[in-house]
Scaffold this motif. Structure first.
Motif, PDB file in Angstrom:
ATOM      1  N   VAL A   1     -59.378  -2.187 -10.766  1.00 35.76           N
ATOM      2  CA  VAL A   1     -59.594  -1.046 -11.649  1.00 35.76           C
ATOM      3  C   VAL A   1     -59.892  -1.558 -13.057  1.00 35.76           C
ATOM      4  N   LEU A   2     -60.746  -0.826 -13.767  1.00 33.25           N
ATOM      5  CA  LEU A   2     -61.090  -1.170 -15.143  1.00 33.25           C
ATOM      6  C   LEU A   2     -60.073  -0.542 -16.083  1.00 33.25           C
ATOM      7  N   LYS A   3     -59.505  -1.357 -16.947  1.00 31.23           N
ATOM      8  CA  LYS A   3     -58.462  -0.882 -17.856  1.00 31.23           C
ATOM      9  C   LYS A   3     -58.764  -1.305 -19.295  1.00 31.23           C
ATOM     10  N   ASP A   4     -58.147  -0.587 -20.243  1.00 33.54           N
ATOM     11  CA  ASP A   4     -58.183  -1.010 -21.638  1.00 33.54           C
ATOM     12  C   ASP A   4     -57.117  -2.080 -21.852  1.00 33.54           C
ATOM     13  N   LEU A   5     -57.277  -2.817 -22.928  1.00 32.78           N
ATOM     14  CA  LEU A   5     -56.371  -3.938 -23.182  1.00 32.78           C
ATOM     15  C   LEU A   5     -54.919  -3.490 -23.334  1.00 32.78           C
ATOM     16  N   ASP A   6     -54.704  -2.317 -23.918  1.00 30.02           N
ATOM     17  CA  ASP A   6     -53.321  -1.875 -24.142  1.00 30.02           C
ATOM     18  C   ASP A   6     -52.663  -1.316 -22.889  1.00 30.02           C
ATOM     19  N   GLN A   7     -53.373  -1.370 -21.750  1.00 30.96           N
ATOM     20  CA  GLN A   7     -52.820  -0.825 -20.511  1.00 30.96           C
ATOM     21  C   GLN A   7     -52.386  -1.910 -19.523  1.00 30.96           C
ATOM     22  N   ILE A   8     -52.351  -3.168 -19.946  1.00 38.11           N
ATOM     23  CA  ILE A   8     -52.112  -4.243 -18.969  1.00 38.11           C
ATOM     24  C   ILE A   8     -50.878  -5.082 -19.278  1.00 38.11           C
ATOM     25  N   TRP A   9     -50.086  -4.700 -20.277  1.00 41.19           N
ATOM     26  CA  TRP A   9     -49.022  -5.602 -20.702  1.00 41.19           C
ATOM     27  C   TRP A   9     -47.879  -5.712 -19.708  1.00 41.19           C
ATOM     28  N   GLY A  10     -47.783  -4.827 -18.715  1.00 35.67           N
ATOM     29  CA  GLY A  10     -46.725  -4.941 -17.726  1.00 35.67           C
ATOM     30  C   GLY A  10     -47.105  -5.772 -16.517  1.00 35.67           C
ATOM     31  N   ALA A  11     -48.261  -6.428 -16.553  1.00 39.02           N
ATOM     32  CA  ALA A  11     -48.740  -7.206 -15.400  1.00 39.02           C
ATOM     33  C   ALA A  11     -47.816  -8.381 -15.111  1.00 39.02           C
ATOM     34  N   ASP A  12     -47.753  -8.755 -13.832  1.00 36.02           N
ATOM     35  CA  ASP A  12     -46.950  -9.925 -13.452  1.00 36.02           C
ATOM     36  C   ASP A  12     -47.598 -11.218 -13.927  1.00 36.02           C
ATOM     37  N   VAL A  13     -48.931 -11.254 -13.885  1.00 31.33           N
ATOM     38  CA  VAL A  13     -49.673 -12.429 -14.327  1.00 31.33           C
ATOM     39  C   VAL A  13     -50.883 -11.951 -15.132  1.00 31.33           C
ATOM     40  N   THR A  14     -51.161 -12.627 -16.226  1.00 29.47           N
ATOM     41  CA  THR A  14     -52.356 -12.339 -17.024  1.00 29.47           C
ATOM     42  C   THR A  14     -53.239 -13.580 -17.028  1.00 29.47           C
ATOM     43  N   ILE A  15     -54.527 -13.388 -16.688  1.00 29.82           N
ATOM     44  CA  ILE A  15     -55.481 -14.501 -16.685  1.00 29.82           C
ATOM     45  C   ILE A  15     -56.499 -14.256 -17.797  1.00 29.82           C
ATOM     46  N   VAL A  16     -56.572 -15.158 -18.740  1.00 27.65           N
ATOM     47  CA  VAL A  16     -57.568 -15.072 -19.807  1.00 27.65           C
ATOM     48  C   VAL A  16     -58.839 -15.754 -19.310  1.00 27.65           C
ATOM     49  N   LEU A  17     -59.872 -14.955 -19.025  1.00 26.05           N
ATOM     50  CA  LEU A  17     -61.102 -15.471 -18.434  1.00 26.05           C
ATOM     51  C   LEU A  17     -62.262 -15.547 -19.426  1.00 26.05           C
ATOM     52  N   VAL A  18     -62.203 -14.718 -20.469  1.00 30.16           N
ATOM     53  CA  VAL A  18     -63.254 -14.692 -21.494  1.00 30.16           C
ATOM     54  C   VAL A  18     -62.578 -14.593 -22.852  1.00 30.16           C
ATOM     55  N   ASP A  19     -63.060 -15.347 -23.823  1.00 32.11           N
ATOM     56  CA  ASP A  19     -62.430 -15.334 -25.141  1.00 32.11           C
ATOM     57  C   ASP A  19     -63.141 -14.362 -26.086  1.00 32.11           C
ATOM     58  N   HIS A  20     -63.214 -13.083 -25.673  1.00 31.41           N
ATOM     59  CA  HIS A  20     -63.742 -12.048 -26.556  1.00 31.41           C
ATOM     60  C   HIS A  20     -62.931 -12.012 -27.855  1.00 31.41           C
ATOM     61  N   SER A  21     -63.591 -11.657 -28.936  1.00 32.26           N
ATOM     62  CA  SER A  21     -62.892 -11.560 -30.226  1.00 32.26           C
ATOM     63  C   SER A  21     -61.727 -10.591 -30.158  1.00 32.26           C
ATOM     64  N   ASP A  22     -61.920  -9.461 -29.454  1.00 33.37           N
ATOM     65  CA  ASP A  22     -60.839  -8.480 -29.308  1.00 33.37           C
ATOM     66  C   ASP A  22     -59.613  -9.098 -28.643  1.00 33.37           C
ATOM     67  N   PHE A  23     -59.852  -9.960 -27.679  1.00 40.27           N
ATOM     68  CA  PHE A  23     -58.744 -10.598 -26.974  1.00 40.27           C
ATOM     69  C   PHE A  23     -58.003 -11.567 -27.894  1.00 40.27           C
ATOM     70  N   ARG A  24     -58.764 -12.338 -28.638  1.00 41.94           N
ATOM     71  CA  ARG A  24     -58.126 -13.324 -29.524  1.00 41.94           C
ATOM     72  C   ARG A  24     -57.199 -12.637 -30.512  1.00 41.94           C
ATOM     73  N   THR A  25     -57.645 -11.502 -31.041  1.00 39.46           N
ATOM     74  CA  THR A  25     -56.812 -10.759 -31.992  1.00 39.46           C
ATOM     75  C   THR A  25     -55.560 -10.218 -31.312  1.00 39.46           C
ATOM     76  N   ALA A  26     -55.740  -9.591 -30.156  1.00 46.91           N
ATOM     77  CA  ALA A  26     -54.611  -8.968 -29.452  1.00 46.91           C
ATOM     78  C   ALA A  26     -53.614 -10.002 -28.946  1.00 46.91           C
ATOM     79  N   LEU A  27     -54.113 -11.150 -28.490  1.00 44.40           N
ATOM     80  CA  LEU A  27     -53.234 -12.147 -27.890  1.00 44.40           C
ATOM     81  C   LEU A  27     -52.486 -12.966 -28.924  1.00 44.40           C
TER      82      LEU A  27
END
Length: 414
Positions: free
Chosen positions: A370-396
């Protein structure tokens, strides 16, 4: 030869920017594409994909009346063919799109036109395109023999980076290779309309090879970094720190590893060299195999990370093949998500890709992605960073991500 009108065959990531920048210089450009949605979007002055500054150029050119789109080639002084050249079977080049383009534009030729192949191609593809045109139009020739009208055929490979296309189209040097010296000269005159870099002339096969060699060089160096990440993981070393330290040597510049290699160039072009000289291209083949195997390594790491969890949730950050674009072609991230969904049917895969509005068909067809927004995934058991989008760098940069198990393939948390 004065070029007032240009037909651009293929309005994708290279064809549309080229059409727009020519049109912005006052050249009348007719873009041709087989996708009705693309034709309709361009004629509305819109862009069907993400590329900085392109929307402004397209909108301006359409408004000025120098750019329009259609699904069928029309007569023009010059044609630029920028269609896909994927591989098929055991990585053999697929030139069917070039053949279709050649046969589609052939009826529009009167004689005297310039035909430029921009598609990244194996050695000999430019001549093959010319032969397909001449098969459809035996009344034409490449040399004016027997009094037949002459056409001029050349190759000018694109050399731009997604995300910087509108800048690099203008500033980068170009290589132009003609089937004849006159064709090369005419193509140089066409690209000089907008190219501020050097325009270097050669023959068509050398121009074809130059693009393949450039991307193979990159692929080999990326393969070293990716293989280094496997070795570092095996011996318990932080590969990001290792590379940072090694790069302090004045003659060492190791690239950054990732989850694999994607895109329409580096993930594809080296195979054209392997196909052209399979016995000689041993290093090129090995590099491709290393980079093609990296996604499977990431999948294995993720599967191991959720072992023992009955119905795990896995967040996959990014589907594009590189940062801050929406291009999913040959994307290792896309391949990783698909493989995880198949390997772990009981898992829910939360895909986060801020540059697309819906999942591609191959992922949408898997019920556990399923496609999700970044603020909807923080309860995941595992997070895989696959692309270093600028939005991701800021959030992470915050602490939330560090409370989950993270597989960082891009060094965002390094």
């Amino acid at each position: 030869m004065e070029i007032n009108t240009v037909g651009v065959i293929g309005l994708g990531y290279i064809g549309l920017p080229t059409a727009a920048i020519l049109a912005s210089k006052g050249v009348k450009v007719v873009g041709v594409d087989v996708k009705p949605s693309t034709v309709e979007a361009v004629n509305r002055g819109e862009v069907p994909f993400v590329e900085p500054d392109l929307a402004r150029e397209v909108a301006g050119a359409v408004q000025q009346g120098t750019l329009r789109a259609t699904d069928t080639p029309e007569p023009a002084d010059a044609f630029i063919v920028a269609v896909p050249t994927p591989f098929q079977g055991d990585h053999e080049p697929d030139l069917s799109c070039i053949e279709e383009a050649a046969k589609a534009l052939a009826p529009q030729l009167r004689g005297g036109e310039l035909l430029v192949l921009e598609s990244t191609s194996p050695p000999g593809a430019t001549r093959a395109m010319a032969e397909w045109v001449l098969e459809a139009r035996p009344d034409l020739s490449l040399d004016g023999a027997d009094g037949r009208p002459q056409i001029h055929v050349a190759h000018c490979p694109e050399r731009v980076l997604p995300g910087r296309v509108m800048i690099e189209l203008v500033t980068n040097d170009r290589i132009v290779g003609g089937l004849t010296s006159e064709a090369a000269r005419l193509a140089k005159d066409l690209y000089a309309v907008f190219c501020q870099g050097k325009i270097l002339l050669t023959d068509a096969v050398t121009a074809e090879m130059a693009k393949l060699v450039e991307n193979s060089y990159r692929d080999v160096n990326i393969a070293f970094a990716n293989e280094l990440s496997l070795i570092a993981d095996k011996v318990g070393v932080d590969v990001w720190e290792l590379i940072r330290l090694a790069n302090h040597h004045p003659r060492v510049n190791i690239l950054q590893p990732g989850p694999g290699v994607g895109g329409h160039c580096i993930a594809v072009d080296p195979w054209f060299l392997v196909d052209a000289a399979p016995e000689q291209a041993r290093l090129v083949r090995t590099a491709r195999e290393v980079n093609d195997s990296k996604p499977q390594w990431v999948v294995d790491k993720a599967v191991a990370a959720v072992e023992g969890i009955e119905a795990p949730t896995i967040a996959a950050l990014g589907l594009a093949f590189k940062a801050d674009i929406d291009d999913l072609r040959e994307s290792p991230a896309r391949r990783i998500v698909a493989e995880l969904a198949d390997r772990l049917p009981q898992a829910q895969i939360l895909a986060v890709e801020p540059h697309v509005r819906e999942l591609p068909e191959d992922l949408a067809g898997r019920g556990n992605v399923v496609l999700k927004d970044l603020d909807q995934i923080w309860g995941a058991d595992v997070t895989i960073v696959l692309v270093d989008h600028s939005d991701f760098r800021t959030a992470l940069a915050g602490d939330a991500i560090r409370r989950t198990s993270v597989i960082d393939t891009r060094g965002v948390l390094a």
